[in-house]
Scaffold this motif. Structure first.
Motif, PDB file in Angstrom:
ATOM      1  N   GLY A  50      10.802  53.644 -19.174  1.00  0.00           N
ATOM      2  CA  GLY A  50       9.938  53.602 -17.994  1.00  0.00           C
ATOM      3  C   GLY A  50      10.049  54.901 -17.214  1.00  0.00           C
ATOM      4  N   LYS A  51       9.021  55.227 -16.467  1.00  0.00           N
ATOM      5  CA  LYS A  51       9.013  56.476 -15.705  1.00  0.00           C
ATOM      6  C   LYS A  51      10.103  56.482 -14.636  1.00  0.00           C
ATOM      7  CE  LYS A  51       5.978  59.268 -15.420  1.00  0.00           C
ATOM      8  NZ  LYS A  51       4.760  59.938 -15.438  1.00  0.00           N
ATOM      9  N   SER A  52      10.602  55.311 -14.258  1.00  0.00           N
ATOM     10  CA  SER A  52      11.644  55.248 -13.229  1.00  0.00           C
ATOM     11  C   SER A  52      13.043  55.470 -13.813  1.00  0.00           C
ATOM     12  CB  SER A  52      11.593  53.900 -12.510  1.00  0.00           C
ATOM     13  OG  SER A  52      11.817  52.850 -13.439  1.00  0.00           O
ATOM     14  N   TYR A  53      13.161  55.499 -15.145  1.00  0.00           N
ATOM     15  CA  TYR A  53      14.468  55.660 -15.789  1.00  0.00           C
ATOM     16  C   TYR A  53      15.285  56.826 -15.226  1.00  0.00           C
ATOM     17  CZ  TYR A  53      17.929  57.078 -19.245  1.00  0.00           C
ATOM     18  OH  TYR A  53      19.094  57.489 -19.834  1.00  0.00           O
ATOM     19  N   PRO A  54      14.717  58.058 -15.165  1.00  0.00           N
ATOM     20  CA  PRO A  54      15.538  59.166 -14.665  1.00  0.00           C
ATOM     21  C   PRO A  54      16.004  58.965 -13.230  1.00  0.00           C
ATOM     22  CG  PRO A  54      13.334  59.940 -15.297  1.00  0.00           C
ATOM     23  CD  PRO A  54      13.393  58.493 -15.602  1.00  0.00           C
ATOM     24  N   ASN A  55      15.169  58.308 -12.407  1.00  0.00           N
ATOM     25  CA  ASN A  55      15.567  58.059 -11.018  1.00  0.00           C
ATOM     26  C   ASN A  55      16.747  57.099 -10.961  1.00  0.00           C
ATOM     27  OD1 ASN A  55      13.459  59.699 -10.099  1.00  0.00           O
ATOM     28  ND2 ASN A  55      12.031  57.992 -10.118  1.00  0.00           N
ATOM     29  N   HIS A  56      16.750  56.108 -11.852  1.00  0.00           N
ATOM     30  CA  HIS A  56      17.879  55.168 -11.904  1.00  0.00           C
ATOM     31  C   HIS A  56      19.164  55.875 -12.334  1.00  0.00           C
ATOM     32  CE1 HIS A  56      15.404  51.749 -10.998  1.00  0.00           C
ATOM     33  NE2 HIS A  56      14.684  51.871 -12.100  1.00  0.00           N
ATOM     34  N   VAL A  57      19.040  56.781 -13.286  1.00  0.00           N
ATOM     35  CA  VAL A  57      20.214  57.538 -13.731  1.00  0.00           C
ATOM     36  C   VAL A  57      20.748  58.385 -12.574  1.00  0.00           C
ATOM     37  CG1 VAL A  57      21.070  59.345 -15.280  1.00  0.00           C
ATOM     38  CG2 VAL A  57      19.533  57.568 -16.150  1.00  0.00           C
ATOM     39  N   MET A  58      19.846  59.048 -11.862  1.00  0.00           N
ATOM     40  CA  MET A  58      20.270  59.885 -10.738  1.00  0.00           C
ATOM     41  C   MET A  58      20.935  59.046  -9.648  1.00  0.00           C
ATOM     42  SD  MET A  58      19.588  62.883 -11.758  1.00  0.00           S
ATOM     43  CE  MET A  58      19.524  64.044 -10.427  1.00  0.00           C
ATOM     44  N   ALA A  59      20.450  57.827  -9.442  1.00  0.00           N
ATOM     45  CA  ALA A  59      21.076  56.931  -8.454  1.00  0.00           C
ATOM     46  C   ALA A  59      22.494  56.558  -8.888  1.00  0.00           C
ATOM     47  CB  ALA A  59      20.221  55.677  -8.270  1.00  0.00           C
ATOM     48  N   ARG A  60      22.695  56.351 -10.203  1.00  0.00           N
ATOM     49  CA  ARG A  60      24.041  56.051 -10.714  1.00  0.00           C
ATOM     50  C   ARG A  60      24.967  57.244 -10.521  1.00  0.00           C
ATOM     51  NH1 ARG A  60      22.194  54.506 -16.204  1.00  0.00           N
ATOM     52  NH2 ARG A  60      23.936  55.757 -16.897  1.00  0.00           N
ATOM     53  N   VAL A  61      24.446  58.435 -10.764  1.00  0.00           N
ATOM     54  CA  VAL A  61      25.247  59.643 -10.574  1.00  0.00           C
ATOM     55  C   VAL A  61      25.661  59.748  -9.101  1.00  0.00           C
ATOM     56  CG1 VAL A  61      25.192  62.176 -10.604  1.00  0.00           C
ATOM     57  CG2 VAL A  61      24.253  60.882 -12.531  1.00  0.00           C
ATOM     58  N   LYS A  62      24.725  59.516  -8.217  1.00  0.00           N
ATOM     59  CA  LYS A  62      24.990  59.581  -6.771  1.00  0.00           C
ATOM     60  C   LYS A  62      26.068  58.574  -6.380  1.00  0.00           C
ATOM     61  CE  LYS A  62      24.163  60.830  -2.480  1.00  0.00           C
ATOM     62  NZ  LYS A  62      24.692  62.082  -1.991  1.00  0.00           N
ATOM     63  N   LYS A  63      26.027  57.398  -6.977  1.00  0.00           N
ATOM     64  CA  LYS A  63      27.011  56.353  -6.676  1.00  0.00           C
ATOM     65  C   LYS A  63      28.422  56.801  -7.094  1.00  0.00           C
ATOM     66  CE  LYS A  63      28.055  51.538  -7.726  1.00  0.00           C
ATOM     67  NZ  LYS A  63      27.686  50.374  -8.521  1.00  0.00           N
ATOM     68  N   HIS A  64      28.524  57.436  -8.253  1.00  0.00           N
ATOM     69  CA  HIS A  64      29.823  57.885  -8.753  1.00  0.00           C
ATOM     70  C   HIS A  64      30.307  59.178  -8.093  1.00  0.00           C
ATOM     71  CE1 HIS A  64      30.464  54.895 -11.886  1.00  0.00           C
ATOM     72  NE2 HIS A  64      29.177  54.995 -12.163  1.00  0.00           N
ATOM     73  N   PHE A  65      29.343  59.991  -7.642  1.00  0.00           N
ATOM     74  CA  PHE A  65      29.690  61.277  -7.028  1.00  0.00           C
ATOM     75  C   PHE A  65      28.952  61.405  -5.693  1.00  0.00           C
ATOM     76  CE2 PHE A  65      29.793  61.722 -11.653  1.00  0.00           C
ATOM     77  CZ  PHE A  65      31.121  62.115 -11.845  1.00  0.00           C
ATOM     78  N   PRO A  66      29.371  60.645  -4.681  1.00  0.00           N
ATOM     79  CA  PRO A  66      28.627  60.584  -3.418  1.00  0.00           C
ATOM     80  C   PRO A  66      28.521  61.921  -2.679  1.00  0.00           C
ATOM     81  CG  PRO A  66      30.732  59.433  -3.228  1.00  0.00           C
ATOM     82  CD  PRO A  66      30.562  59.816  -4.665  1.00  0.00           C
ATOM     83  N   ASP A  67      29.447  62.834  -2.914  1.00  0.00           N
ATOM     84  CA  ASP A  67      29.404  64.120  -2.219  1.00  0.00           C
ATOM     85  C   ASP A  67      28.532  65.157  -2.924  1.00  0.00           C
ATOM     86  OD1 ASP A  67      31.122  63.078  -0.326  1.00  0.00           O
ATOM     87  OD2 ASP A  67      32.924  63.773  -1.385  1.00  0.00           O
ATOM     88  N   MET A  68      28.106  64.838  -4.135  1.00  0.00           N
ATOM     89  CA  MET A  68      27.291  65.777  -4.897  1.00  0.00           C
ATOM     90  C   MET A  68      25.848  65.746  -4.411  1.00  0.00           C
ATOM     91  SD  MET A  68      26.479  65.834  -8.983  1.00  0.00           S
ATOM     92  CE  MET A  68      28.179  66.074  -9.467  1.00  0.00           C
ATOM     93  N   LYS A  69      25.254  66.937  -4.288  1.00  0.00           N
ATOM     94  CA  LYS A  69      23.843  67.001  -3.922  1.00  0.00           C
ATOM     95  C   LYS A  69      23.020  66.584  -5.147  1.00  0.00           C
ATOM     96  CE  LYS A  69      20.137  69.801  -2.241  1.00  0.00           C
ATOM     97  NZ  LYS A  69      19.278  70.773  -2.786  1.00  0.00           N
ATOM     98  N   ILE A  70      22.208  65.580  -4.992  1.00  0.00           N
ATOM     99  CA  ILE A  70      21.376  65.089  -6.086  1.00  0.00           C
ATOM    100  C   ILE A  70      19.960  65.628  -5.895  1.00  0.00           C
ATOM    101  CG2 ILE A  70      20.467  63.041  -7.245  1.00  0.00           C
ATOM    102  CD1 ILE A  70      23.508  63.335  -7.544  1.00  0.00           C
ATOM    103  N   ILE A  71      19.445  66.264  -6.933  1.00  0.00           N
ATOM    104  CA  ILE A  71      18.084  66.793  -6.857  1.00  0.00           C
ATOM    105  C   ILE A  71      17.100  65.774  -7.423  1.00  0.00           C
ATOM    106  CG2 ILE A  71      18.871  69.191  -6.990  1.00  0.00           C
ATOM    107  CD1 ILE A  71      17.965  69.209  -9.941  1.00  0.00           C
ATOM    108  N   LYS A  72      15.834  65.964  -7.099  1.00  0.00           N
ATOM    109  CA  LYS A  72      14.787  65.114  -7.656  1.00  0.00           C
ATOM    110  C   LYS A  72      14.602  65.475  -9.128  1.00  0.00           C
ATOM    111  CE  LYS A  72      12.316  64.817  -3.306  1.00  0.00           C
ATOM    112  NZ  LYS A  72      11.131  65.224  -2.554  1.00  0.00           N
ATOM    113  N   VAL A  73      14.071  64.556  -9.892  1.00  0.00           N
ATOM    114  CA  VAL A  73      13.904  64.769 -11.328  1.00  0.00           C
ATOM    115  C   VAL A  73      12.999  65.976 -11.588  1.00  0.00           C
ATOM    116  CG1 VAL A  73      13.085  63.755 -13.480  1.00  0.00           C
ATOM    117  CG2 VAL A  73      14.378  62.363 -11.865  1.00  0.00           C
ATOM    118  N   HIS A  74      11.927  66.106 -10.831  1.00  0.00           N
ATOM    119  CA  HIS A  74      11.010  67.232 -11.050  1.00  0.00           C
ATOM    120  C   HIS A  74      11.673  68.574 -10.723  1.00  0.00           C
ATOM    121  CE1 HIS A  74       7.086  68.862 -11.948  1.00  0.00           C
ATOM    122  NE2 HIS A  74       7.177  69.622 -10.874  1.00  0.00           N
TER     123      HIS A  74
END
Length: 196
Positions: A115-139
């Motif tokens: 699904g097109k939302s897949y990368p956003n879900h992955v980025m949300a998981r990364v953010k959860k594990h690394f809350p201090d990391m700056k997360i960029i948008k997929v694009h």
């Protein structure tokens, strides 16, 4: 976070400069021998949630991209992982090259795109594990690729071709941000050229 699919998916986005929907690749789109990846389709999600494959955004978006050795190795490892998982479950797949590279499950065959939302879900998981990391948008992976290609010395015409832009103006106006390193290099080159 040892997600082989996510690692391969984001590697492809980052090193090939693809739009999210252009990651709707089939294995036959990747030429491991000649180190090329063909982009000729995009994944579109309808309002109903149905996923369909369409032609790329523009004619210039149809392109073949030279692919680096490390990305090809990661894709080969991902492909072997899928083949071994299927083999362990007794699933034989004679038309494997028609399968999608990034599917919902290693068990599914063609037309089982993420699904097109897949990368956003992955980025949300990364953010959860690394809350201090700056997360960029997929694009922003695409924008970063463009800027780093430019900074590495790649000609703007070649960057536009890699990104699938018809005009270099699109590339320079939207995607290429002049980084401090490039600014310093430009000033130095100009100063040496002027020589006074």
């Amino acid at each position: 976070m040892k997600d082989k699919r996510a690692f391969a998916f984001f590697r492809v986005l980052a090193f090939l400069g693809l739009r999210k929907g252009e990651a709707a690749l089939q294995w036959k789109d990747i030429d491991f021998k000649n180190k090329m990846t063909s982009i000729d389709k995009t994944l579109v999600e309808l309002q109903s949630g149905e996923l369909i494959i369409q032609s790329t955004k523009t004619d210039s978006s149809n392109r073949t991209i030279k692919t680096d050795d490390r990305t090809l190795l990661i894709l080969k490892e991902w492909k072997n992982y899928i083949i071994l998982k299927k083999f362990a479950l007794g699933i034989r797949n004679d038309l494997f090259e028609n399968n999608v590279v990034f599917g919902q499950s290693v068990l599914q065959r063609e037309k089982q795109h993420l699904g097109k939302s897949y990368p956003n879900h992955v980025m949300a998981r990364v953010k959860k594990h690394f809350p201090d990391m700056k997360i960029i948008k997929v694009h922003d992976f695409r924008k970063t690729t463009a800027s780093l290609l430019f900074e590495s010395g790649t000609d703007v015409v070649d960057v536009a071709k890699i990104l699938g832009h018809k005009s270099t103006k699109t590339t320079t106006d939207i995607y290429v941000k002049v980084t401090p390193v490039k600014q310093n290099e430009t000033v130095d080159k100009f100063s040496k050229y002027m020589a006074f």
